[in-house]
Design a protein around this motif. Structure first.
Motif, PDB file in Angstrom:
ATOM      1  N   GLU A  94       0.835  -1.205   0.000  1.00 14.58           N
ATOM      2  CA  GLU A  94       0.000   0.000   0.000  1.00 14.58           C
ATOM      3  C   GLU A  94       0.870   1.255   0.000  1.00 14.58           C
ATOM      4  O   GLU A  94       0.597   2.226  -0.720  1.00 14.58           O
ATOM      5  CB  GLU A  94      -0.922  -0.012   1.220  1.00 14.58           C
ATOM      6  N   ILE A  95       1.905   1.255   0.815  1.00 13.60           N
ATOM      7  CA  ILE A  95       2.796   2.415   0.893  1.00 13.60           C
ATOM      8  C   ILE A  95       3.532   2.611  -0.432  1.00 13.60           C
ATOM      9  O   ILE A  95       3.676   3.746  -0.924  1.00 13.60           O
ATOM     10  CB  ILE A  95       3.790   2.247   2.047  1.00 13.60           C
ATOM     11  N   HIS A  96       3.988   1.525  -1.025  1.00 11.72           N
ATOM     12  CA  HIS A  96       4.691   1.585  -2.312  1.00 11.72           C
ATOM     13  C   HIS A  96       3.798   2.237  -3.370  1.00 11.72           C
ATOM     14  O   HIS A  96       4.256   3.110  -4.134  1.00 11.72           O
ATOM     15  CB  HIS A  96       5.082   0.164  -2.731  1.00 11.72           C
ATOM     16  N   GLU A  97       2.524   1.854  -3.409  1.00 14.84           N
ATOM     17  CA  GLU A  97       1.591   2.410  -4.401  1.00 14.84           C
ATOM     18  C   GLU A  97       1.334   3.889  -4.153  1.00 14.84           C
ATOM     19  O   GLU A  97       1.254   4.682  -5.105  1.00 14.84           O
ATOM     20  CB  GLU A  97       0.274   1.627  -4.380  1.00 14.84           C
ATOM     21  N   ILE A  98       1.190   4.291  -2.902  1.00 10.97           N
ATOM     22  CA  ILE A  98       1.028   5.715  -2.586  1.00 10.97           C
ATOM     23  C   ILE A  98       2.231   6.500  -3.094  1.00 10.97           C
ATOM     24  O   ILE A  98       2.107   7.585  -3.678  1.00 10.97           O
ATOM     25  CB  ILE A  98       0.855   5.917  -1.067  1.00 10.97           C
TER      26      ILE A  98
END
Length: 590
Positions: free
Chosen positions: A290-294
């Motif tokens: 999720e953090i990578h996509e943000i």
């Protein structure tokens, strides 16, 4: 029912109501007293366990000691923390006030994170790529009070205690070598530069001799001579011996034996360890994916803004060619350390003048601008804020790295100064320490997602304050924002998705105008400090989201000064607590 019967019934009901109210009130008083006693006992236990923390918060009774960091002490701390947590969980939170319910939740979070950190063996890695216990100890001359003979004697005692302190860390690091809990080998290149400067033959040339160069008037001539003699001996027999032992251990055991892998996922129970670090630094329960996509989404958005700024300069080449221009054109770099420091000081002072238009409440503590100390500079970041020890005569300091001026661009300096000094870290941290209505564990805590999110928000706030008029400086602001967005991609890439060091460096070089030297030192920082780099962008996104919410809900009633008070005057808090605080501020301001 007769009138008399009705009267008797009403009186009885009133008595029962009063008795119930008294019982509820007694329950609340009992829960509050129990909880506040627990908070105080836990805080005092922290100071006993960490005398250096005690010094930093103005408590002098442990100033002759260093912490016990042995494995035995770590296990005792784990058991003690478990007891505190069990006592905390036994308190009836429904009987607490809304403020104490927040205090309760925040204390529980801190205790749980401490237990997890000890359980994972975090203490077996007491350093990262640019700092550690050895650099922290070297700051002792500026962090201890020197008002009396007793203060100097305490300082001498700490110098003499340093070899044993080093031995405990070495023992822990050896255990880490045996169990695979080490820093990656690649980030340890040059670590000796944080140790060698303190191995001197002439104690007068040591940074640790600084306090003996001047004395308060209350110290007599005879006492000064005695203290100088004891100080010189303590430097050689304490500080120098400790640093010699640590250097030998690094060179003969630790660096050769450190792991060759990079990511936190390669550590024992590495995936869980990285999730622990994410919770610690971001206060959120997000997955690495999720953090990578943000991060990828933010990188794409900011790149669009960067392209617009480049077009505004009239530059005709590619994005890569523009970055090359910024990294090589000497007009963007200071010629002397003094020039860089003066420019940083001017920017900071200019922002000082803008603060009343943006903030209702300002801290009393001033700050200064100084170079990063020589023993730290080669592997250190471009700048950092160092808070003042409570009760000392020191201000806060905005440190500017003057090492290798050819990699310290001026186009980044406005963003850096607003982040590290005002309205960033100095304003936020100094205010936090002056909030005397908060319990001590909150006054002196630093929650990275809040503090670093505020720092990045402060860079953006410079637009409203009239900064970044020069397009290259505005590109510098965007490259700093892009840098923090890239961190979401790079940190998770390194620690969850198997990225190499070269992949991380290439990604930063392709998307930001950071100098290549800084890209290398920053990448090593992310490798050695899992999760910390995530705090900045995630915190800033939340603060901006909450500001948009407040502006929309309040319309013409929105006051930027009151909004900033609502953000800062609760102290450093998890992002969920900040969200609740802003919702309460909006409801009150309608």
């Amino acid at each position: 029912m007769t009138t008399n019967m009705r009267t008797r019934w009403l009186c009885g009901a009133l008595v029962l109501f009063c008795l119930a109210g008294m019982a509820i009130d007694a329950r609340a008083q009992d829960a509050t007293a129990t909880f506040r006693d627990l908070m105080q006992r836990e805080w005092e236990a922290r100071l006993v366990a960490d005398p250096l923390l005690a010094t930093s918060v103005g408590r002098a009774e442990f100033n002759n000691r260093l912490p016990d960091v042995s494995r035995q002490a770590q296990m005792a701390r784990l058991a003690e923390t478990q007891r505190f947590l069990e006592q905390l969980e036994s308190i009836d939170t429904d009987a607490l006030s809304p403020t104490d319910r927040i205090n309760h939740a925040m204390l529980a979070r801190e205790l749980e994170l401490r237990m997890d950190a000890i359980g994972f063996g975090n203490y077996e890695i007491p350093l990262n790529a640019d700092s550690g216990f050895q650099t922290g100890f070297s700051r002792l001359p500026s962090e201890m009070p020197f008002f009396s003979v007793r203060d100097y004697e305490n300082y001498v005692a700490r110098l003499r205690a340093f070899p044993a302190y080093v031995d405990q860390h070495i023992s822990n690091m050896r255990a880490g070598l045996e169990g695979g809990m080490t820093l990656p080998w690649v980030v340890l290149r040059g670590v000796d530069t944080t140790v060698r400067p303190h191995i001197v033959t002439d104690p007068v040339k040591s940074v640790f001799y600084t306090p003996f160069q001047t004395f308060p008037a209350s110290v007599t001539a005879a006492q000064r001579e005695r203290l100088r003699t004891e100080g010189r001996r303590a430097i050689i027999e304490g500080a120098v011996v400790g640093y010699q032992r640590f250097l030998e251990f690094l060179e003969t055991e630790y660096v050769p034996g450190a792991r060759r892998s990079l990511g936190a996922s390669e550590l024992p129970d590495g995936e869980a360890f990285y999730l622990h670090k994410i919770r610690d630094f971001t206060t959120l329960s997000l997955s690495p994916k999720e953090i990578h996509e943000i991060g990828l989404q933010e990188v794409a958005r900011i790149r669009g803004e960067m392209d617009e700024v480049i077009a505004g300069t009239g530059f005709q080449g590619s994005f890569e060619e523009f970055l090359a221009l910024l990294r090589t054109d000497r007009r963007f770099y200071a010629e002397t350390p003094e020039q860089l420091l003066k420019e940083a000081a001017y920017i900071s002072k200019k922002m000082d003048g803008k603060l009343p238009s943006l903030f209702k409440t300002l801290p009393r503590m001033p700050y200064g601008v100084e170079p990063v100390p020589d023993d730290l500079a080669p592997k250190y970041t471009s700048g950092r804020y160092v808070e003042a020890p409570l009760g000392s005569t020191q201000p806060g300091y905005y440190w500017v790295n003057t090492y290798k001026l050819e990699v310290r661009p001026l186009y980044n300096l406005e963003a850096l100064s607003l982040h590290e000094a005002v309205p960033g870290h100095h304003l936020q941290i100094a205010l936090n320490r002056e909030l005397e209505d908060l319990p001590d564990f909150r006054r002196f805590s630093y929650i990275s997602a809040f503090g670093e999110g505020w720092g990045l928000y402060s860079e953006w706030l410079g637009l409203e304050a009239g900064f970044y008029k020069d397009p290259y400086s505005n590109f510098g602001r965007l490259t700093y924002e892009m840098w923090r967005a890239c961190r979401l991609v790079v940190d998770t890439g390194l620690h969850a998705f198997g990225w190499s060091r070269e992949e991380a460096m290439d990604y930063l070089a392709a998307n930001t105008a950071l100098p290549l030297h800084e890209i290398e030192t920053e990448t090593d920082r992310y490798i050695s400090w899992p999760g910390q780099a995530l705090a900045y962008k995630l915190g800033e996104l939340k603060i901006k989201e909450l500001r948009r919410y407040a502006e929309k809900e309040l319309g013409r009633k929105f006051d930027i000064r009151e909004f900033h008070d609502a953000v800062l005057l609760n102290g450093s808090v998890p992002l969920t607590v900040l969200e609740d605080a802003i919702e309460a501020y909006v409801a009150k301001s309608r």
